[in-house]
Design an enzyme around this catalytic site. Sequence first.
Site, short mmCIF file in Angstrom:
data_model
loop_
_atom_site.label_atom_id
_atom_site.label_comp_id
_atom_site.label_asym_id
_atom_site.label_seq_id
_atom_site.Cartn_x
_atom_site.Cartn_y
_atom_site.Cartn_z
N ARG A 16 0.85 -1.20 0.00
CA ARG A 16 0.00 0.00 0.00
C ARG A 16 0.88 1.25 0.00
O ARG A 16 2.11 1.17 0.10
CB ARG A 16 -0.94 0.02 1.20
CG ARG A 16 -0.25 0.28 2.53
CD ARG A 16 -1.25 0.36 3.66
NE ARG A 16 -0.59 0.68 4.92
CZ ARG A 16 -1.21 0.71 6.10
NH1 ARG A 16 -2.50 0.43 6.17
NH2 ARG A 16 -0.55 1.02 7.21
N ASP A 37 5.85 -7.52 2.01
CA ASP A 37 5.18 -6.71 3.03
C ASP A 37 4.70 -7.63 4.14
O ASP A 37 4.64 -8.86 3.97
CB ASP A 37 3.97 -5.98 2.42
CG ASP A 37 3.66 -4.66 3.11
OD1 ASP A 37 3.60 -4.65 4.36
OD2 ASP A 37 3.46 -3.65 2.43
N ASP A 60 8.87 -9.56 6.96
CA ASP A 60 9.20 -8.64 8.04
C ASP A 60 10.65 -8.26 7.81
O ASP A 60 11.55 -9.10 7.93
CB ASP A 60 9.02 -9.35 9.38
CG ASP A 60 9.46 -8.51 10.58
OD1 ASP A 60 10.11 -7.46 10.38
OD2 ASP A 60 9.16 -8.90 11.71
N VAL A 61 10.90 -7.00 7.48
CA VAL A 61 12.24 -6.60 7.05
C VAL A 61 13.27 -6.68 8.17
O VAL A 61 14.48 -6.57 7.91
CB VAL A 61 12.24 -5.18 6.45
CG1 VAL A 61 11.43 -5.12 5.17
CG2 VAL A 61 11.78 -4.14 7.46
N ASN A 87 11.64 0.26 0.69
CA ASN A 87 10.60 1.25 0.94
C ASN A 87 9.94 1.10 2.31
O ASN A 87 9.40 2.08 2.83
CB ASN A 87 9.53 1.14 -0.16
CG ASN A 87 8.31 1.96 0.14
OD1 ASN A 87 8.29 3.18 -0.03
ND2 ASN A 87 7.24 1.30 0.60
N TYR A 152 12.48 8.40 14.18
CA TYR A 152 12.32 8.39 12.72
C TYR A 152 13.45 9.17 12.05
O TYR A 152 14.05 8.71 11.09
CB TYR A 152 10.96 9.00 12.38
CG TYR A 152 10.57 8.92 10.92
CD1 TYR A 152 10.19 7.71 10.34
CD2 TYR A 152 10.57 10.07 10.13
CE1 TYR A 152 9.81 7.65 9.02
CE2 TYR A 152 10.19 10.01 8.80
CZ TYR A 152 9.81 8.80 8.24
OH TYR A 152 9.44 8.74 6.92
N LYS A 156 16.40 7.74 9.47
CA LYS A 156 16.53 8.22 8.11
C LYS A 156 17.91 8.84 7.85
O LYS A 156 18.45 8.71 6.75
CB LYS A 156 15.41 9.22 7.79
CG LYS A 156 14.01 8.59 7.82
CD LYS A 156 13.89 7.42 6.87
CE LYS A 156 12.49 6.85 6.83
NZ LYS A 156 12.35 5.74 5.86
N THR A 187 -0.07 9.61 1.69
CA THR A 187 -0.08 8.18 2.01
C THR A 187 -0.70 7.99 3.39
O THR A 187 -0.87 8.96 4.14
CB THR A 187 1.35 7.59 2.04
OG1 THR A 187 2.04 8.13 3.18
CG2 THR A 187 2.12 7.91 0.78
N THR A 190 1.05 9.77 6.39
CA THR A 190 0.95 11.22 6.61
C THR A 190 -0.45 11.67 6.98
O THR A 190 -0.71 12.87 7.08
CB THR A 190 1.40 11.99 5.34
OG1 THR A 190 0.51 11.70 4.26
CG2 THR A 190 2.82 11.64 4.96
#
Length: 254
Positions: A16, A37, A60-61, A87, A152, A156, A187, A190
Amino acid sequence: MGRFEGQTVMVTGGARGMGESHVRGFAAEGASVLIADVLDDEGRALAAELGDRTLFQHLDVTSEDQWTAAVAAAEEAFGPVSVLVNNAGIMVPGTIEETDLVTWQRVLDVNLTGQFLGIRAVIPSMRAAGGGSIVNVSSVVGLTGAASLGSYVASKWGGRGLTKTAALELGRDNIRVNSVHPGFIRTPMTDPKRSEGTPEGVSADNPTAAFAIPRKAEPEEVTRQVLFIASAEAGFSTGSEFVIDGGLLLGPAL
């Protein structure tokens, strides 16, 4: 023919939001796409809609074993991986003072360690493909700071350094590694409205009012940049940062 005809692409967080947009973009350009995902229902539905050249794989990354399984599934279905779009990401608002260690670690595990594991997992496959492109989705806050988003922001910024190091290590293998830095994108991430710390004239309902381009971007606008970076058209770019922020970093235009 599309720019990615005959190539295998993996997109994490692909069920998504921006990830779904990236999946659709690569598929439209001829790629075979593995949608990775933790959102099983959404991922399977997207794969069913797009057809035989897409495959959903639960990932699950933060799990090394699941990364190994996902790359193996992509190779078995479509061949060696040529493109990875890292992503997947999460954001948990909170000041540094109120952020507990479990939350801090969870955000870094998904956003930063997840990208590290992904890069490491696809290296042998990309070597087998003769090279490839890795696009790490960072954020505009990976270039600045943001109150109440400490975990976060840290994740990043860490992704920027990881991107540059990977680019140096993998360039001789014909593997390019770049990062993209979106600003406000329309998205699910946000949707929550934050009213504190915004420039004068900017409301929680319209947090982009002070930007040079005063709106949120659509996911497809980021996808077009990702497709370019991943393609041979950007073949001399590695370790680079591509900003898609509507002028946010320029400061308020009001």
